[in-house]
Design a protein around this motif. Structure first.
Motif, PDB file in Angstrom:
ATOM      1  N   UNK A  94       8.363  -7.309  20.908  1.00 55.37           N
ATOM      2  CA  UNK A  94       8.822  -7.204  19.519  1.00 55.37           C
ATOM      3  C   UNK A  94       8.031  -8.094  18.571  1.00 55.37           C
ATOM      4  N   UNK A  95       7.162  -8.960  19.091  1.00 56.37           N
ATOM      5  CA  UNK A  95       6.363  -9.798  18.206  1.00 56.37           C
ATOM      6  C   UNK A  95       5.410  -8.975  17.349  1.00 56.37           C
ATOM      7  N   UNK A  96       5.143  -7.743  17.756  1.00 58.75           N
ATOM      8  CA  UNK A  96       4.293  -6.875  16.934  1.00 58.75           C
ATOM      9  C   UNK A  96       4.890  -6.700  15.538  1.00 58.75           C
ATOM     10  N   UNK A  97       6.213  -6.821  15.417  1.00 60.09           N
ATOM     11  CA  UNK A  97       6.873  -6.681  14.119  1.00 60.09           C
ATOM     12  C   UNK A  97       6.385  -7.733  13.131  1.00 60.09           C
ATOM     13  N   UNK A  98       5.994  -8.903  13.619  1.00 59.95           N
ATOM     14  CA  UNK A  98       5.511  -9.950  12.717  1.00 59.95           C
ATOM     15  C   UNK A  98       4.273  -9.495  11.961  1.00 59.95           C
ATOM     16  N   UNK A  99       3.431  -8.712  12.629  1.00 56.58           N
ATOM     17  CA  UNK A  99       2.135  -8.339  12.060  1.00 56.58           C
ATOM     18  C   UNK A  99       2.164  -7.044  11.262  1.00 56.58           C
ATOM     19  N   UNK A 100       3.160  -6.179  11.502  1.00 58.63           N
ATOM     20  CA  UNK A 100       3.141  -4.847  10.888  1.00 58.63           C
ATOM     21  C   UNK A 100       3.024  -4.905   9.367  1.00 58.63           C
ATOM     22  N   UNK A 101       3.894  -5.619   8.632  1.00 57.32           N
ATOM     23  CA  UNK A 101       3.733  -5.627   7.166  1.00 57.32           C
ATOM     24  C   UNK A 101       2.478  -6.362   6.713  1.00 57.32           C
ATOM     25  N   UNK A 102       2.092  -7.418   7.418  1.00 57.93           N
ATOM     26  CA  UNK A 102       0.886  -8.155   7.041  1.00 57.93           C
ATOM     27  C   UNK A 102      -0.360  -7.312   7.252  1.00 57.93           C
ATOM     28  N   UNK A 103      -0.390  -6.530   8.341  1.00 61.95           N
ATOM     29  CA  UNK A 103      -1.528  -5.652   8.598  1.00 61.95           C
ATOM     30  C   UNK A 103      -1.646  -4.573   7.531  1.00 61.95           C
ATOM     31  N   UNK A 104      -0.506  -4.023   7.087  1.00 58.63           N
ATOM     32  CA  UNK A 104      -0.529  -2.987   6.058  1.00 58.63           C
ATOM     33  C   UNK A 104      -1.073  -3.520   4.736  1.00 58.63           C
ATOM     34  N   UNK A 105      -0.830  -4.798   4.447  1.00 55.75           N
ATOM     35  CA  UNK A 105      -1.331  -5.404   3.217  1.00 55.75           C
ATOM     36  C   UNK A 105      -2.766  -5.900   3.364  1.00 55.75           C
ATOM     37  N   UNK A 106      -3.114  -6.353   4.563  1.00 54.28           N
ATOM     38  CA  UNK A 106      -4.435  -6.929   4.777  1.00 54.28           C
ATOM     39  C   UNK A 106      -5.512  -5.877   4.975  1.00 54.28           C
ATOM     40  N   UNK A 107      -5.199  -4.801   5.683  1.00 55.82           N
ATOM     41  CA  UNK A 107      -6.204  -3.782   6.004  1.00 55.82           C
ATOM     42  C   UNK A 107      -5.566  -2.408   5.923  1.00 55.82           C
ATOM     43  N   UNK A 108      -5.272  -1.904   4.709  1.00 52.78           N
ATOM     44  CA  UNK A 108      -4.602  -0.601   4.561  1.00 52.78           C
ATOM     45  C   UNK A 108      -5.552   0.564   4.818  1.00 52.78           C
ATOM     46  N   UNK A 109      -5.963   0.681   6.058  1.00 52.29           N
ATOM     47  CA  UNK A 109      -6.874   1.738   6.485  1.00 52.29           C
ATOM     48  C   UNK A 109      -6.251   2.404   7.700  1.00 52.29           C
TER      49      UNK A 109
END
Length: 503
Positions: A366-381
């Motif tokens: 479930x730690x992947x949840x930490x990165x999901x919103x940050x990844x969408x903002x950091x690299x929206x590709x």
């Protein structure tokens, strides 16, 4: 809620106020849109319908969350309660029903104050997560069989976590005002749907996403308070203060950072102070448990330990992991101060949390949840995001099949140790791949999807369009010529900064 345009907005932002359409700039998004009729036409009336991006994305997020609940159905109907390995073979394990009785909620024990009868003497979660768990127990019927109560407890928690999932999707959608459809990256994330109800991480993720939204609106105090609350629910959110400090240093925005830091500290103390004062032993259990916990699932430390005749001690791993994390922090700080243009806040936030995940001695799925919103903002590709998500889904399946193998006795149903190591490696490589793409965007801003559209740092708040006052090396150039193959014209980003602090 829309803020007035900043006086320091970039020139490109002034000339390109229209929302960015992913189907126009992202080939994967364009191909995927064929499932619902194809890319949006240039004559489409945006904002003329009830179906605004925020509402659409919130509903999609709830729908995906519901699919995640359906995926847990085999466990809800028996696998949590009967058979040692069936909850692993069905990949539907969750901590929530097991801890209802295991952490004293079924017996009405008060977290942190009442000692537990088992091996775990006190609840090993941060205080705000403990409050969340306790509130859910109040809403759970106290009658019926323990199985019935645990099923109810999971459903109550699932309902509360679904609200968190919707909040995350809405906050990401509104953080980059010109890129609302990037919120679909969060709403449609398959790894998020699969892991949403394994534990209570969505609470901290929702508070962190709300904090990021507040910072993007220039509300430093609200950002700090929300980040302090997030840290009171999970430890990782406080890491965001490091990149923010370095970015504010480069831009000379110390007042905003000081306000944010003060708000975060005050909020954390308000939540933790009473428990620290009256139940210190119970309050400190989270921190002592984290320190004493040995090498565990999902980390490269586990691969090393299981392939060594003389594995490292827990103290040695703690020391080495801390040194690796400190080195990562130094690298992120150097990147922030030497990049040709000040990196976006979301980019560095993603990198620092990813570094913590990669160097930590445990990686729960479930730690992947930490990165999901940050990844969408950091690299929206979409391409890079889906590559990473595919690796995370593979790890999600890998850990449960490995546990099925280790709990099925002589039957050995599942994934052996070597296979599980490959699943760990895939997770590590997927996260590293996304980190590399973000770092590339920092050094080559013309390749950054956000800056290609003409924005500077839409999640940066007071940093958006600000001049540099302290840099190291040949930073803050008004334009960087890109020698690699690149489709599209060069992009102006931000303002040329003062270089009085450069070396």
């Amino acid at each position: 809620m829309c803020g007035m345009p900043s006086a320091e907005s970039t020139q490109a932002s002034v000339h390109e106020p229209d929302p960015v359409r992913p189907t126009k700039e992202d080939e994967v998004a364009a191909a995927g849109s064929e499932l619902i009729g194809g890319p949006l036409g240039r004559r489409a009336l945006l904002g003329a319908s009830w179906w605004t991006p925020v509402r659409v994305i919130a509903l999609v997020a709830i729908g995906m969350f519901a699919l995640g609940l359906v995926q847990k159905a085999p466990c809800y109907n028996g696998a949590w309660f009967f058979g040692a390995s069936s909850q692993y073979t069905h990949a539907c394990y969750s901590d929530i029903p097991h801890l209802y009785q295991g952490r004293g909620f079924a017996d009405g024990l008060v977290p942190y104050f009442d000692r537990l009868p088992g091996d775990m003497q006190y609840l090993e979660y941060p205080v705000l997560t403990g409050v969340f768990m306790e509130v859910a127990s109040w809403l759970t019927p106290g009658s019926g069989t323990i199985q019935y109560q645990e099923q109810w407890y999971w459903m109550v928690n699932a309902g509360m976590l679904m609200v968190c999932a919707a909040v995350i999707a809405v906050c990401v959608t509104r953080t980059h005002a010109r890129r609302p459809w990037d919120g679909l990256l969060v709403a449609l994330a398959p790894a998020a749907a699969l892991t949403a109800t394994i534990n209570w991480d969505l609470l901290a993720v929702a508070l962190t996403a709300a904090a990021m939204l507040m910072w993007s609106r220039g509300r430093s105090l609200a950002f700090g308070v929300l980040l302090g609350l997030a840290t009171a629910a999970k430890l990782y959110p406080f890491l965001l203060l490091g990149p923010l400090m370095v970015l504010c240093w480069r831009a000379g925005r110390w007042r905003a950072f000081g306000t944010a830091l003060g708000g975060a500290a005050a909020a954390w103390v308000v939540v933790n102070g009473p428990v620290m004062l009256f139940a210190f032993e119970g309050w400190s259990k989270f921190y002592t448990f984290s320190q004493e916990r040995g090498v565990d699932f999902g980390s490269f430390w586990l691969i090393m330990a299981q392939n060594s005749d003389d594995p490292l001690s827990t103290d040695t791993v703690n020391t080495l992991a801390t040194l690796l994390m400190l080195a990562s922090c130094a690298a992120v700080a150097a990147l922030a101060l030497t990049a040709p243009r000040r990196p976006r806040f979301a980019q560095l936030a993603f990198l620092i949390v990813a570094a913590f995940i990669l160097t930590n001695k445990v990686y729960s799925p479930q730690y992947v949840l930490w990165l999901v919103p940050l990844a969408a903002l950091a690299r929206p590709k979409w391409r890079d995001y889906l590559i990473w998500q595919t690796c995370e889904v593979a790890y999600f399946l890998g850990i449960w099949l490995y546990l099925a193998y280790t709990t099925s006795g002589d039957a050995h149903k599942g994934l052996p140790t070597d296979g599980y190591h490959w699943a760990i490696a895939l997770h590590l490589l997927g996260t590293l791949y996304l980190c590399v793409m973000v770092v590339r965007d920092i050094f080559l801003p013309d390749r950054d999807p956000v800056r290609r559209a003409g924005d500077d740092d839409p999640s940066g708040g007071v940093l958006d369009g600000a001049e540099d006052v302290f840099v190291l090396g040949p930073a803050a150039r008004p334009r960087r010529q890109v020698t690699a193959q690149f489709d599209g014209p060069p992009v102006e980003w931000g303002k040329p900064g003062a270089t009085g602090g450069s070396l």
